[in-house]
Design a protein around this motif. Structure first.
Motif, PDB file in Angstrom:
ATOM      1  N   ARG A  16       0.814  -1.212   0.000  1.00  0.00           N
ATOM      2  CA  ARG A  16       0.000   0.000   0.000  1.00  0.00           C
ATOM      3  C   ARG A  16       0.845   1.259   0.000  1.00  0.00           C
ATOM      4  NH1 ARG A  16      -4.349   0.455   4.358  1.00  0.00           N
ATOM      5  NH2 ARG A  16      -2.527   1.357   5.292  1.00  0.00           N
ATOM      6  N   THR A  17       2.070   1.174   0.483  1.00  0.00           N
ATOM      7  CA  THR A  17       2.913   2.356   0.608  1.00  0.00           C
ATOM      8  C   THR A  17       3.804   2.581  -0.609  1.00  0.00           C
ATOM      9  OG1 THR A  17       4.575   1.067   1.772  1.00  0.00           O
ATOM     10  CG2 THR A  17       2.945   2.218   3.114  1.00  0.00           C
ATOM     11  N   ALA A  18       3.594   1.845  -1.680  1.00  0.00           N
ATOM     12  CA  ALA A  18       4.405   1.991  -2.890  1.00  0.00           C
ATOM     13  C   ALA A  18       3.586   2.657  -3.993  1.00  0.00           C
ATOM     14  CB  ALA A  18       4.895   0.637  -3.370  1.00  0.00           C
ATOM     15  N   VAL A  19       4.288   3.396  -4.849  1.00  0.00           N
ATOM     16  CA  VAL A  19       3.659   4.046  -5.996  1.00  0.00           C
ATOM     17  C   VAL A  19       3.941   3.182  -7.223  1.00  0.00           C
ATOM     18  CG1 VAL A  19       3.610   6.123  -7.429  1.00  0.00           C
ATOM     19  CG2 VAL A  19       3.993   6.320  -4.978  1.00  0.00           C
ATOM     20  N   GLU A  33       0.690   8.886  -5.439  1.00  0.00           N
ATOM     21  CA  GLU A  33       1.673   9.323  -4.453  1.00  0.00           C
ATOM     22  C   GLU A  33       0.992   9.727  -3.153  1.00  0.00           C
ATOM     23  OE1 GLU A  33       4.137  12.352  -6.117  1.00  0.00           O
ATOM     24  OE2 GLU A  33       4.924  11.017  -7.666  1.00  0.00           O
ATOM     25  N   ARG A  35      -1.941   8.618  -2.035  1.00  0.00           N
ATOM     26  CA  ARG A  35      -2.418   7.385  -1.393  1.00  0.00           C
ATOM     27  C   ARG A  35      -1.270   6.679  -0.682  1.00  0.00           C
ATOM     28  NH1 ARG A  35      -5.795   6.610  -5.773  1.00  0.00           N
ATOM     29  NH2 ARG A  35      -4.189   5.480  -6.903  1.00  0.00           N
ATOM     30  N   ALA A  36      -0.120   6.597  -1.344  1.00  0.00           N
ATOM     31  CA  ALA A  36       1.036   5.919  -0.747  1.00  0.00           C
ATOM     32  C   ALA A  36       1.533   6.679   0.484  1.00  0.00           C
ATOM     33  CB  ALA A  36       2.152   5.786  -1.773  1.00  0.00           C
ATOM     34  N   ALA A  40       1.573   5.265   4.277  1.00  0.00           N
ATOM     35  CA  ALA A  40       2.811   5.217   5.053  1.00  0.00           C
ATOM     36  C   ALA A  40       2.647   5.925   6.392  1.00  0.00           C
ATOM     37  CB  ALA A  40       3.953   5.852   4.259  1.00  0.00           C
TER      38      ALA A  40
END
Length: 97
Positions: A16-19, A33, A35-36, A40
């Motif tokens: 979930r924390t990656a673009v 970005e 959302r990520a 995070a």
């Protein structure tokens, strides 16, 4: 979707924390970005969840240690109890003076 597309999709699932790479639309890129970044922040700032996970890991490690070395685990419990008891005694004595 075919089975090969489902397999490919399953292999490319991002955290979930990656673009995701390859976004050409600047609006979609900015949304991804954001959302990520929010994910995070949630992961890093959710202290109750982090404490819960750390506690669960500690319990698993303690049980594994107790299973491997029951005498050592008993000694650790006695030492921890004596330490806490001594600390309580020192604090109570300091308060009573």
């Amino acid at each position: 979707m075919t089975d090969s597309e489902n397999t490919e999709l399953a292999r490319t699932v991002l955290p979930r924390t990656a673009v995701p790479a390859g976004l050409t639309d600047p609006v979609e890129s900015a949304r991804a970005e954001l959302r990520a970044a929010l994910a995070a922040i949630e992961v890093r700032g959710n202290f109750p969840r982090r404490i819960e996970k750390a506690t669960a890991r500690g319990v698993v490690r303690a049980r594994a240690f107790a299973h491997r070395n029951p005498i050592g685990a008993g000694a650790a419990v006695v030492a921890a109890t004596a330490t806490v008891g001594g600390l309580v005694w020192v604090i109570a004595r300091a308060i009573s003076r």
